[in-house]
Write a protein that holds these residues in place. Structure first.
Motif, mmCIF file in Angstrom:
data_model
loop_
_atom_site.group_PDB
_atom_site.id
_atom_site.type_symbol
_atom_site.label_atom_id
_atom_site.label_comp_id
_atom_site.label_asym_id
_atom_site.label_seq_id
_atom_site.Cartn_x
_atom_site.Cartn_y
_atom_site.Cartn_z
ATOM 1 N N PRO A 1 0.838 -1.210 0.000
ATOM 2 C CA PRO A 1 0.000 0.000 0.000
ATOM 3 C C PRO A 1 0.870 1.256 0.000
ATOM 4 C CG PRO A 1 -0.660 -1.557 1.729
ATOM 5 C CD PRO A 1 0.681 -1.997 1.222
ATOM 6 N N LEU A 2 0.886 1.990 -1.101
ATOM 7 C CA LEU A 2 1.748 3.157 -1.221
ATOM 8 C C LEU A 2 1.418 4.234 -0.190
ATOM 9 C CD1 LEU A 2 2.170 3.630 -5.068
ATOM 10 C CD2 LEU A 2 3.785 2.651 -3.427
ATOM 11 N N ALA A 3 0.139 4.353 0.157
ATOM 12 C CA ALA A 3 -0.247 5.392 1.101
ATOM 13 C C ALA A 3 0.455 5.238 2.444
ATOM 14 C CB ALA A 3 -1.763 5.380 1.296
ATOM 15 N N GLU A 4 0.836 4.013 2.778
ATOM 16 C CA GLU A 4 1.442 3.766 4.076
ATOM 17 C C GLU A 4 2.940 4.013 4.079
ATOM 18 O OE1 GLU A 4 0.244 -0.029 5.538
ATOM 19 O OE2 GLU A 4 -1.871 0.330 5.165
ATOM 20 N N VAL A 5 3.560 4.119 2.910
ATOM 21 C CA VAL A 5 5.008 4.345 2.854
ATOM 22 C C VAL A 5 5.367 5.650 2.175
ATOM 23 C CG1 VAL A 5 5.449 1.854 2.850
ATOM 24 C CG2 VAL A 5 5.337 3.074 0.677
ATOM 25 N N GLU A 6 4.383 6.314 1.562
ATOM 26 C CA GLU A 6 4.675 7.529 0.801
ATOM 27 C C GLU A 6 5.404 8.600 1.609
ATOM 28 O OE1 GLU A 6 2.397 9.984 -2.666
ATOM 29 O OE2 GLU A 6 1.251 9.512 -0.858
ATOM 30 N N PRO A 7 5.020 8.853 2.861
ATOM 31 C CA PRO A 7 5.769 9.866 3.609
ATOM 32 C C PRO A 7 7.244 9.536 3.753
ATOM 33 C CG PRO A 7 3.704 9.354 4.708
ATOM 34 C CD PRO A 7 3.887 8.325 3.631
ATOM 35 N N PHE A 8 7.576 8.250 3.830
ATOM 36 C CA PHE A 8 8.979 7.855 3.986
ATOM 37 C C PHE A 8 9.723 7.920 2.658
ATOM 38 C CE2 PHE A 8 6.343 5.941 7.184
ATOM 39 C CZ PHE A 8 7.022 6.214 8.357
ATOM 40 N N LEU A 9 8.991 7.827 1.540
ATOM 41 C CA LEU A 9 9.597 7.979 0.226
ATOM 42 C C LEU A 9 9.843 9.452 -0.084
ATOM 43 C CD1 LEU A 9 7.370 5.447 -1.750
ATOM 44 C CD2 LEU A 9 9.769 5.124 -1.145
ATOM 45 N N LYS A 10 8.870 10.279 0.220
ATOM 46 C CA LYS A 10 8.938 11.693 -0.146
ATOM 47 C C LYS A 10 9.718 12.542 0.850
ATOM 48 C CE LYS A 10 4.697 12.229 -2.878
ATOM 49 N NZ LYS A 10 3.413 12.960 -2.978
ATOM 50 N N ASN A 11 9.574 12.257 2.105
ATOM 51 C CA ASN A 11 10.002 13.213 3.111
ATOM 52 C C ASN A 11 11.252 12.852 3.895
ATOM 53 O OD1 ASN A 11 7.702 14.688 2.418
ATOM 54 N ND2 ASN A 11 6.450 13.672 3.980
ATOM 55 N N LEU A 12 11.784 11.663 3.731
ATOM 56 C CA LEU A 12 12.946 11.265 4.506
ATOM 57 C C LEU A 12 14.115 10.883 3.608
ATOM 58 C CD1 LEU A 12 11.409 9.061 7.367
ATOM 59 C CD2 LEU A 12 12.075 11.466 7.454
ATOM 60 N N THR A 13 15.306 11.201 4.051
ATOM 61 C CA THR A 13 16.513 10.759 3.370
ATOM 62 C C THR A 13 17.568 10.462 4.419
ATOM 63 O OG1 THR A 13 18.104 11.291 1.605
ATOM 64 C CG2 THR A 13 17.520 13.061 3.120
ATOM 65 N N TYR B 1 22.826 9.806 8.909
ATOM 66 C CA TYR B 1 21.930 10.767 9.550
ATOM 67 C C TYR B 1 20.620 10.826 8.772
ATOM 68 C CZ TYR B 1 26.202 12.383 11.858
ATOM 69 O OH TYR B 1 27.368 12.454 12.587
ATOM 70 N N GLU B 2 19.520 10.743 9.496
ATOM 71 C CA GLU B 2 18.215 10.880 8.856
ATOM 72 C C GLU B 2 17.817 12.358 8.846
ATOM 73 O OE1 GLU B 2 14.581 8.219 9.668
ATOM 74 O OE2 GLU B 2 14.143 10.077 10.758
ATOM 75 N N LEU B 3 17.373 12.830 7.657
ATOM 76 C CA LEU B 3 16.894 14.193 7.520
ATOM 77 C C LEU B 3 15.465 14.173 6.997
ATOM 78 C CD1 LEU B 3 20.164 14.194 6.762
ATOM 79 C CD2 LEU B 3 19.712 16.626 6.417
ATOM 80 N N ALA B 4 14.602 14.977 7.601
ATOM 81 C CA ALA B 4 13.196 15.040 7.230
ATOM 82 C C ALA B 4 12.926 16.334 6.461
ATOM 83 C CB ALA B 4 12.311 14.981 8.466
ATOM 84 N N GLN B 5 12.223 16.233 5.326
ATOM 85 C CA GLN B 5 11.877 17.424 4.559
ATOM 86 C C GLN B 5 10.768 18.193 5.268
ATOM 87 O OE1 GLN B 5 11.541 17.173 0.216
ATOM 88 N NE2 GLN B 5 9.585 18.249 0.351
ATOM 89 N N VAL B 6 10.991 19.481 5.472
ATOM 90 C CA VAL B 6 10.000 20.313 6.145
ATOM 91 C C VAL B 6 9.377 21.331 5.202
ATOM 92 C CG1 VAL B 6 11.064 20.037 8.415
ATOM 93 C CG2 VAL B 6 11.792 21.927 6.940
ATOM 94 N N ALA B 7 10.035 21.649 4.074
ATOM 95 C CA ALA B 7 9.498 22.656 3.158
ATOM 96 C C ALA B 7 10.231 22.584 1.834
ATOM 97 C CB ALA B 7 9.627 24.056 3.766
#
Length: 376
Positions: A103-115, A203-209
């Motif tokens: 289910p893409l909806a359950e992993v999308e935030p980790f694909l888009k917003n984390l590196t 290091y994990e970085l989260a996209q904020v903007a």
């Protein structure tokens, strides 16, 4: 940690003599299966196989399935594998999106917003905000140091360093400067320490903007101006910048067993999304392995609680007060490891990957070991 953030299948499930496929099937199955909206590759494979991660071998035995990523709701899959009959796919309508592995909806935030990066302190960073604000959001300007080589109109993602991953201690929280915060991360008593790994994993970085560069500073000590246009969270001083990428992640993941052998105890659960130390089905975990270890999208692991070592108080041989130790010793009895769950990797970096817990018998916890999905 890990801040908030089934296409199958053409599981025609055939056993063709030209392929040596060792597949355990379910007790019963229909002759055909109609793919439904909401299906995933894992669900379809699990419905008819005891080991869903064996689906690529079955797909190879079914040349009529040209592209496993383009199976649509309404497609009819043949399940006539017991008679060794070549199956065929009857096409369904093509006005809906193809089904996916998970289910893409359950992993999308980790694909888009984390590196995850090996280092980040060399990146440009926010030094100030419009009107001396403490926080900035869409429509406001922020001032950035280190963008003197940028081009006006270039778009940048604003990232916030959040977690330092490593072994044996799995994670530490980071402050606004990107330094570790004392006494944070996971409690030592909550995980099983790795016995032979001592390294920084990233290091994990989260996209904020996201913002657009509107003015470039004239020198190293002159700030450039970034206009914020899309802010999921407020921007603050110390946030880092990287150019926006057109295709930052891959949506192609098909369940399969690991392609390389990993030593017991090498891979561990580093973190669990939105929880402190444990997670269940459809929770995301971070694991201590990545591309350098041969891990790619779709790799399936089983998650295990490592065997503990307890004092034999009945025999009267206890020599330590530690009744649940990490290592063997005099007077202790070694207990077997315990299976917890299966998890599938959906995004991979060099030394860290994110995986989705698919199913299990107990929670997957920070520090648990990852093994081959067939491990006993």
């Amino acid at each position: 940690m890990l801040k908030q953030l089934r296409t199958v299948a053409a599981v025609a499930l055939l056993t063709v003599t030209t392929y040596a496929v060792a597949v355990e099937t379910g007790a019963t199955h229909p002759d055909t299966y109609v793919v439904r909206k909401g299906d995933t590759l894992w669900d379809i494979a699990a419905r008819f196989l005891k080991k869903p991660w064996l689906w690529p071998e079955i797909w190879q035995a079914n040349p009529q399935v040209k592209n496993p990523h383009l199976i649509y709701p309404g497609d009819v899959l043949s399940l006539a594998y017991l008679d060794r009959v070549q199956g065929t796919i009857q096409p369904g309508r093509r006005d809906e999106a193809p089904i996916n592995a998970i289910p893409l909806a359950e992993v999308e935030p980790f694909l888009k917003n984390l590196t995850v990066m090996d280092s980040f302190k060399e990146l440009p960073y926010v030094v100030g905000l419009e009107d001396s604000r403490m926080r900035g959001s869409a429509g406001q300007q922020v001032y950035v140091r280190g963008l003197q080589n940028g081009q006006p109109g270039q778009r940048y993602a604003v990232l916030r360093p959040t977690v330092r991953y490593g072994q044996p201690r799995p994670s530490d929280d980071l402050d606004e400067r990107g330094n570790t915060t004392p006494f944070t991360g996971d409690l030592w008593k909550s995980y099983v320490a790795s016995s032979d790994r001592h390294e920084l994993l990233g290091y994990e970085l989260a996209q904020v903007a996201v913002g657009t560069l509107s003015r470039v500073g004239g020198g190293e000590h002159e700030a450039s101006t970034l206009l914020l246009q899309d802010s999921g969270r407020e921007v603050r001083a110390g946030d880092r910048l990287v150019p926006v990428q057109a295709n930052p992640y891959d949506l192609q993941f098909v369940p399969h067993a690991p392609r390389t052998t990993v030593a017991d105890g090498y891979l561990r659960v580093l973190a669990v999304a939105d929880t402190f130390t444990s997670g269940g089905p459809r929770d995301v975990i971070a694991i201590s392995g990545g591309a350098r270890d041969g891990i790619d999208n779709g790799t399936v692991f089983s998650v295990w609680r490592s065997g503990r070592h307890v004092n034999d108080r009945v025999a009267g041989m206890a020599t330590s007060r530690a009744d649940d130790a990490l290592k063997p010793g005099a007077g202790r009895v070694s207990l077997p490891a315990e299976y917890a769950a299966h998890a599938m990797v959906f995004r991979t970096f060099d030394k860290v990957s994110y995986a989705l817990v698919m199913e299990g018998t107990k929670p997957a916890r920070v520090g648990y070991e990852l093994r081959h999905p067939d491990a006993q």
